[in-house]
Write a protein that holds these residues in place. Structure first.
Motif, PDB file in Angstrom:
ATOM      1  N   LEU A 197     -17.434  -2.873  45.607  1.00 50.07           N
ATOM      2  CA  LEU A 197     -18.529  -3.599  44.942  1.00 50.07           C
ATOM      3  C   LEU A 197     -19.860  -2.873  45.121  1.00 50.07           C
ATOM      4  CD1 LEU A 197     -17.686  -7.327  45.792  1.00 50.07           C
ATOM      5  CD2 LEU A 197     -17.333  -6.135  43.644  1.00 50.07           C
ATOM      6  N   ALA A 198     -20.078  -2.388  46.322  1.00 50.03           N
ATOM      7  CA  ALA A 198     -21.346  -1.686  46.585  1.00 50.03           C
ATOM      8  C   ALA A 198     -21.491  -0.484  45.668  1.00 50.03           C
ATOM      9  CB  ALA A 198     -21.400  -1.263  48.045  1.00 50.03           C
TER      10      ALA A 198
ATOM     11  N   LEU B 255     -22.970  -7.985  41.677  1.00 54.32           N
ATOM     12  CA  LEU B 255     -21.988  -9.046  41.449  1.00 54.32           C
ATOM     13  C   LEU B 255     -21.965 -10.062  42.581  1.00 54.32           C
ATOM     14  CD1 LEU B 255     -19.796  -9.980  39.463  1.00 54.32           C
ATOM     15  CD2 LEU B 255     -18.140  -8.660  40.776  1.00 54.32           C
ATOM     16  N   VAL B 256     -21.865  -9.597  43.790  1.00 52.96           N
ATOM     17  CA  VAL B 256     -21.914 -10.478  44.968  1.00 52.96           C
ATOM     18  C   VAL B 256     -23.140 -10.058  45.757  1.00 52.96           C
ATOM     19  CG1 VAL B 256     -20.689 -11.299  47.005  1.00 52.96           C
ATOM     20  CG2 VAL B 256     -19.394 -10.594  45.001  1.00 52.96           C
ATOM     21  N   PRO B 257     -24.267 -10.789  45.642  1.00 53.53           N
ATOM     22  CA  PRO B 257     -25.505 -10.355  46.283  1.00 53.53           C
ATOM     23  C   PRO B 257     -25.339 -10.076  47.769  1.00 53.53           C
ATOM     24  CG  PRO B 257     -25.902 -12.248  44.841  1.00 53.53           C
ATOM     25  CD  PRO B 257     -24.422 -12.034  44.894  1.00 53.53           C
TER      26      PRO B 257
ATOM     27  N   ALA C 209     -21.080 -14.247  54.989  1.00 52.82           N
ATOM     28  CA  ALA C 209     -21.774 -14.549  53.740  1.00 52.82           C
ATOM     29  C   ALA C 209     -21.100 -13.859  52.561  1.00 52.82           C
ATOM     30  CB  ALA C 209     -23.233 -14.124  53.851  1.00 52.82           C
ATOM     31  N   PHE C 210     -20.668 -12.630  52.798  1.00 52.63           N
ATOM     32  CA  PHE C 210     -19.982 -11.895  51.735  1.00 52.63           C
ATOM     33  C   PHE C 210     -18.694 -12.617  51.342  1.00 52.63           C
ATOM     34  CE2 PHE C 210     -16.877  -8.488  50.640  1.00 52.63           C
ATOM     35  CZ  PHE C 210     -17.401  -8.197  49.395  1.00 52.63           C
TER      36      PHE C 210
ATOM     37  N   ASP D 266     -16.901 -18.023  46.203  1.00 55.19           N
ATOM     38  CA  ASP D 266     -17.630 -18.801  45.188  1.00 55.19           C
ATOM     39  C   ASP D 266     -17.424 -18.219  43.794  1.00 55.19           C
ATOM     40  OD1 ASP D 266     -18.529 -20.498  47.105  1.00 55.19           O
ATOM     41  OD2 ASP D 266     -20.530 -19.603  47.290  1.00 55.19           O
ATOM     42  N   ILE D 267     -17.425 -16.912  43.709  1.00 55.53           N
ATOM     43  CA  ILE D 267     -17.245 -16.284  42.393  1.00 55.53           C
ATOM     44  C   ILE D 267     -15.785 -16.441  41.935  1.00 55.53           C
ATOM     45  CG2 ILE D 267     -17.251 -14.091  41.157  1.00 55.53           C
ATOM     46  CD1 ILE D 267     -19.660 -13.279  42.795  1.00 55.53           C
TER      47      ILE D 267
END
Lengths: 174, 251
Positions: A160-161, A167-169, B7-8, B14-15
């Motif tokens: 993701l990074a 996409l996922v803050p 948190a990740f 959640d997504i």
């Protein structure tokens, strides 16, 4: 049994295969296998993980099988006629929007991970199974599920990074 | 930072929750319209299985194995098994405690020996007697029968104004063996997420154990499920869904 579990089984098959028709075939085969191997089912344990385990293995086999390509070719050649002939509706894709679009993007990126990582993320995050349920599906101890999940999340985070940092803050905030 | 992925992990969850799955097809409606090639395979497998069954059934020692299809706790369901008459085998010398025969009502007349009170049953049994809390107006059972010597099971019976059983709950511990001979239908279901079976009469049920031998003709439905070491049978004229609600209400 079918009515109660078909959604979960179909969804897991779809997550793994990415094709609704193939997912439907695998889901159907899952219930046939389940009935044939009912004697192997431990009635003291919940049925859902057992069915999802069968589904997961069937989907894995299908992915590995060369026949998948034959099926895809066959479907490409005769989807409409075949769909009408056997009463299966021809599916029309509806483009997702908003949160659903984000989720689909996440699913596609998860698809780039290795099988071990993919399956634990599918089960724990998309199917929202508990650690115990996941351990039953994968037939590994709960501790192994936790360690696999930890590794899979680390790899997903790297993906993701690099490819979708927005996409996922939390990918950069943690 | 005690949980580096906390948190990740939550963000991913959640997504993922919003994943746009295709509509789930009605798989139960597809069982009869498989692809021609699959249908041919199913036929081939079916014929092969039939041949195996015919060959095994020709061997007397194997017949019992073929017949015993399902076992849940102390209950076994024998499909296609030779059905004994609904008369107890007194020649075995056991303490035959009861016989109930065919009745015009779904649950049927239940008139066992060993009738007692709920309090006495609770004191005599090696397990805690559980009572359904659904339907809310059910109340305590009208009749209570201990099964086995020493007691290993109990039958709790709720009757209608005529005194006929309308609901009968059997709570059975190890030490009893309940055999169901060739029910008309056996449907797999679940009670609290665990496999259960729903059988339909008419068929003969036989309860055997130390000090008990009972054979009865079952005309209605029976829900069979297991929780831990206990096996439960609910004889009822209710629909399956309602019977499951009763089963899941035990306290």
């Amino acid at each position: 049994m079918v009515a109660r579990h078909q959604e979960g089984v179909f969804r897991l098959a779809y997550l793994k295969l990415g094709d609704p028709d193939e997912a439907e075939d695998v889901a159907q085969e899952t219930f046939i296998r389940a009935y044939r191997h009912l004697h192997r089912y431990d009635p003291n344990r919940p049925m859902r993980p057992w069915l999802l385990g069968i589904c997961s293995n069937l989907a894995k086999n299908r992915l590995r099988s060369l026949s998948r390509y034959w099926h895809a070719l066959h479907r490409w050649a005769g989807q409409t006629a075949e769909g009408l002939a056997r009463g299966r509706p021809v599916r029309h894709r509806i483009e997702p929007a908003g949160d659903a679009r984000q989720a689909e993007r996440l699913w596609q990126l998860v698809g780039s991970l290795k099988e071990h990582d993919r399956e634990v993320i599918h089960l724990r995050f998309f199917m929202e199974l508990s650690v115990d349920e996941t351990s039953q599906v994968l037939e590994v101890p709960p501790g192994t599920v936790k360690s696999r999940q930890h590794r899979a999340l680390a790899r997903l985070r790297a993906v993701l990074a690099a490819q979708a940092p927005d996409l996922v803050p939390e990918v950069v905030d943690d | 930072m005690t949980e580096p992925t906390g948190a990740f992990e939550k963000g991913v969850r959640d997504i993922a929750r919003s994943m746009p799955y295709p509509e789930t097809p009605d798989l139960s409606g597809h069982w009869h319209r498989r692809r021609p090639a699959q249908r041919a395979l199913v036929w081939a497998v079916g014929v092969a299985l039939l041949l195996v069954f015919v060959l095994l059934a020709a061997v007397p020692s194997a017949r019992a194995t073929v017949g015993e299809m399902i076992r849940l706790g102390v209950v076994r369901i024998l499909m296609g098994a030779e059905t004994p008459s609904a008369t107890p085998d007194v020649s075995r010398g056991g303490n035959v405690t009861a016989v109930a025969t065919q009745s015009d009502v779904p649950v049927g007349a239940i008139d066992f020996a060993g009738e007692t009170t709920l309090e006495e049953a609770a004191a005599a049994l090696p397990f805690v007697v559980r009572l359904p809390t659904h339907p809310a107006d059910l109340g305590p059972p009208d009749r209570v029968f201990l099964q086995g010597q020493p007691p290993a099971g109990v039958a709790l019976v709720w009757t209608d104004p005529k005194g006929e059983a309308r609901l009968a709950l059997f709570e059975l511990a190890q030490g009893l063996l309940v055999s169901k001979f060739d029910p008309q239908t056996v449907t797999m279901t679940e009670v609290e997420g665990v496999t259960a079976y729903w059988t339909s009469g008419p068929y003969t049920v036989e309860v055997k154990g130390k000090g008990v031998e009972v054979r009865r003709l079952i005309e209605g439905h029976v829900l069979i499920w297991r929780q831990g070491p206990m096996t439960y049978r609910l004889e009822t004229d209710l629909e399956l869904r309602e019977a499951v609600r009763v089963a899941e209400s035990l306290e």
